[in-house]
Motif scaffolding. Structure first.
Motif, PDB file in Angstrom:
ATOM      1  N   MET A  13      17.222  95.997  -4.108  1.00  0.00           N
ATOM      2  CA  MET A  13      16.983  97.226  -4.860  1.00  0.00           C
ATOM      3  C   MET A  13      18.295  97.854  -5.321  1.00  0.00           C
ATOM      4  SD  MET A  13      13.739  97.441  -5.085  1.00  0.00           S
ATOM      5  CE  MET A  13      13.572  99.099  -5.758  1.00  0.00           C
ATOM      6  N   ALA A  17      19.425  98.504  -9.130  1.00  0.00           N
ATOM      7  CA  ALA A  17      19.862  99.840  -9.552  1.00  0.00           C
ATOM      8  C   ALA A  17      21.211  99.772 -10.266  1.00  0.00           C
ATOM      9  CB  ALA A  17      19.950 100.765  -8.338  1.00  0.00           C
ATOM     10  N   GLU A  20      20.928  98.908 -13.950  1.00  0.00           N
ATOM     11  CA  GLU A  20      20.207  99.849 -14.812  1.00  0.00           C
ATOM     12  C   GLU A  20      21.047 100.221 -16.034  1.00  0.00           C
ATOM     13  OE1 GLU A  20      17.307 102.581 -16.142  1.00  0.00           O
ATOM     14  OE2 GLU A  20      17.125 101.161 -14.482  1.00  0.00           O
ATOM     15  N   ARG A  25      16.539 100.684 -21.061  1.00  0.00           N
ATOM     16  CA  ARG A  25      15.369 101.493 -20.698  1.00  0.00           C
ATOM     17  C   ARG A  25      14.749 102.136 -21.939  1.00  0.00           C
ATOM     18  NH1 ARG A  25      12.859 103.846 -16.341  1.00  0.00           N
ATOM     19  NH2 ARG A  25      14.297 102.881 -14.857  1.00  0.00           N
ATOM     20  N   ASP A  34       8.742 100.827 -18.077  1.00  0.00           N
ATOM     21  CA  ASP A  34       9.612 101.846 -17.488  1.00  0.00           C
ATOM     22  C   ASP A  34      10.688 101.236 -16.588  1.00  0.00           C
ATOM     23  OD1 ASP A  34       7.847 100.989 -15.566  1.00  0.00           O
ATOM     24  OD2 ASP A  34       7.375 102.987 -14.796  1.00  0.00           O
ATOM     25  N   HIS A  35      11.547 100.408 -17.168  1.00  0.00           N
ATOM     26  CA  HIS A  35      12.694  99.892 -16.415  1.00  0.00           C
ATOM     27  C   HIS A  35      13.854  99.680 -17.377  1.00  0.00           C
ATOM     28  CE1 HIS A  35      13.042  95.612 -17.652  1.00  0.00           C
ATOM     29  NE2 HIS A  35      11.781  95.780 -17.996  1.00  0.00           N
ATOM     30  N   THR A  62       7.257  98.135  -3.394  1.00  0.00           N
ATOM     31  CA  THR A  62       8.127  99.262  -3.763  1.00  0.00           C
ATOM     32  C   THR A  62       7.567 100.056  -4.934  1.00  0.00           C
ATOM     33  OG1 THR A  62       9.455  98.017  -5.372  1.00  0.00           O
ATOM     34  CG2 THR A  62      10.164  97.943  -3.056  1.00  0.00           C
ATOM     35  N   GLU A  63       6.671  99.428  -5.729  1.00  0.00           N
ATOM     36  CA  GLU A  63       6.076 100.024  -6.937  1.00  0.00           C
ATOM     37  C   GLU A  63       7.082 100.214  -8.066  1.00  0.00           C
ATOM     38  OE1 GLU A  63       3.706 103.483  -6.140  1.00  0.00           O
ATOM     39  OE2 GLU A  63       2.686 102.556  -4.428  1.00  0.00           O
ATOM     40  N   ASP A  64       8.321  99.749  -7.870  1.00  0.00           N
ATOM     41  CA  ASP A  64       9.340  99.816  -8.914  1.00  0.00           C
ATOM     42  C   ASP A  64       9.114  98.679  -9.912  1.00  0.00           C
ATOM     43  OD1 ASP A  64      12.243 100.776  -9.735  1.00  0.00           O
ATOM     44  OD2 ASP A  64      12.298  98.585  -9.643  1.00  0.00           O
ATOM     45  N   THR A  65       9.161  98.982 -11.201  1.00  0.00           N
ATOM     46  CA  THR A  65       8.828  97.966 -12.206  1.00  0.00           C
ATOM     47  C   THR A  65       9.799  96.792 -12.195  1.00  0.00           C
ATOM     48  OG1 THR A  65       7.660  99.508 -13.655  1.00  0.00           O
ATOM     49  CG2 THR A  65       8.582  97.542 -14.693  1.00  0.00           C
ATOM     50  N   ALA A  67      11.627  95.747  -9.753  1.00  0.00           N
ATOM     51  CA  ALA A  67      11.409  95.014  -8.502  1.00  0.00           C
ATOM     52  C   ALA A  67      10.143  94.163  -8.580  1.00  0.00           C
ATOM     53  CB  ALA A  67      11.318  95.996  -7.329  1.00  0.00           C
ATOM     54  N   ARG A  68       9.120  94.694  -9.212  1.00  0.00           N
ATOM     55  CA  ARG A  68       7.872  93.918  -9.346  1.00  0.00           C
ATOM     56  C   ARG A  68       8.072  92.715 -10.276  1.00  0.00           C
ATOM     57  NH1 ARG A  68       2.763  98.249  -9.136  1.00  0.00           N
ATOM     58  NH2 ARG A  68       2.725  98.243  -6.844  1.00  0.00           N
TER      59      ARG A  68
END
Length: 226
Positions: A13, A17, A20, A25, A34-35, A62-65, A67-68
Motif C-alpha cells: 500500500m 501511495a 500516486e 487520477r 478513482d485511482h 482494503t477497498e482501495d481501487t 490495490a484491488r
C-alpha cells in the motif's frame, strides 16, 4: 510459501501511495475510476510479486481501487468460489476494477458460464453489465448454444433506456453479433440505426466509433482486407 503478513500489505500500500500521480487520477476520473497509479507501473509491481492468492485477498479487502487492481493481477483465478466472485462483482463499482475482474479472473474460472447467466438477469445494472461482458465473450469465441436472435430481442427492447454501464455492455454485444455472425448482421445494424445509441459519441481520428453500425461495418471491412 511463507505466510503473508499485514506488514506485507502495508508495504504494498505504501508503494502504491508513492506512485500516486494527480494527473493520472484526473484522467481516470473522467472514466469513473478513482485511482492515480499508472497501470504500467502497477503491472510492474505485479510481475515482481508474482502469484500470491493470500496477498490478493488482503489487498482486495482494503477497498482501495489501485490495490484491488493489483489483487486481480496477483491472484489465482481458479482459486475463487462462485459465491466469492458474486460478492466481488457487487463490490467492484469502478469500471476498471469490474473490467479486470471479468477479464482476468471470471473468464478463467470454472464458474464463468453459471455467473454469466445469473448476472445478465441481475436487477443491479452494474452486475448485469458484467454478465453481458461475459456474453460478448461467448458470442465471439463460443457461440454454440447461444440464442443470438433472443439476445438481439433483449438488446432491441432494453438497450435504449439502460443505464450507461449496462448500455455500453449491451452495445458491445450487439456489435459483436453483427461482426462475427453474418446471418444476424443486417438485423444488428438495423437495431443500431434505429436506437441510435452512441451515435454521436466523440471519437478521435483513426479510432473506430462505438456506434454499432459503424463499428460492425469497419470491423467487417478489416476482415475482408486481411
Amino acid at each position: 510459501m511463507a505466510e503473508v503478513t499485514e506488514t506485507t500489505v502495508d508495504e504494498v500500500m505504501a508503494e502504491l501511495a508513492a506512485l500516486e500521480d494527480p494527473r493520472v487520477r484526473e484522467v481516470n476520473a473522467r472514466h469513473g475510476d478513482d485511482h492515480g497509479v499508472n497501470l504500467g507501473k502497477l503491472r510492474g509491481i505485479a510481475k515482481r510479486l508474482k502469484t500470491q492468492q493470500d496477498l490478493a485477498l488482503r489487498l482486495w479487502q482494503t477497498e482501495d481501487t489501485a490495490a484491488r487492481l493489483l489483487a486481480l493481477l496477483v491472484c489465482r483465478p481458479k482459486a475463487f468460489g462462485r459465491e466469492e466472485l458474486d460478492v466481488m462483482v457487487r463490490q467492484a463499482r469502478t469500471p476498471k476494477v469490474q473490467d479486470w475482474l471479468v477479464n482476468y479472473v471470471v473468464k478463467k474460472c470454472p464458474h464463468a458460464e453459471d455467473l454469466r447467466v445469473a448476472w445478465s438477469a441481475d436487477p443491479d445494472p452494474v452486475v448485469a453489465s458484467a454478465g453481458w461482458a461475459l456474453t460478448t465473450e461467448r458470442v465471439a469465441k463460443k457461440p454454440e448454444g447461444l440464442d443470438l436472435a433472443g439476445l438481439l430481442d433483449v438488446i432491441e427492447a432494453q438497450m435504449k433506456d439502460a443505464p450507461e454501464r449496462l448500455q455500453w455492455a449491451m452495445n458491445h454485444c450487439l456489435a459483436q453479433i453483427g461482426i462475427e455472425h453474418p446471418g444476424h448482421r443486417a438485423r444488428a445494424i438495423d437495431i443500431g440505426e434505429r436506437l441510435e445509441v452512441l451515435k454521436d459519441y466523440p471519437t478521435p481520428p483513426n479510432c473506430t466509433s462505438p456506434f454499432a453500425p459503424a463499428w460492425i461495418t469497419e470491423m467487417v471491412r478489416r476482415q475482408h482486407d486481411r
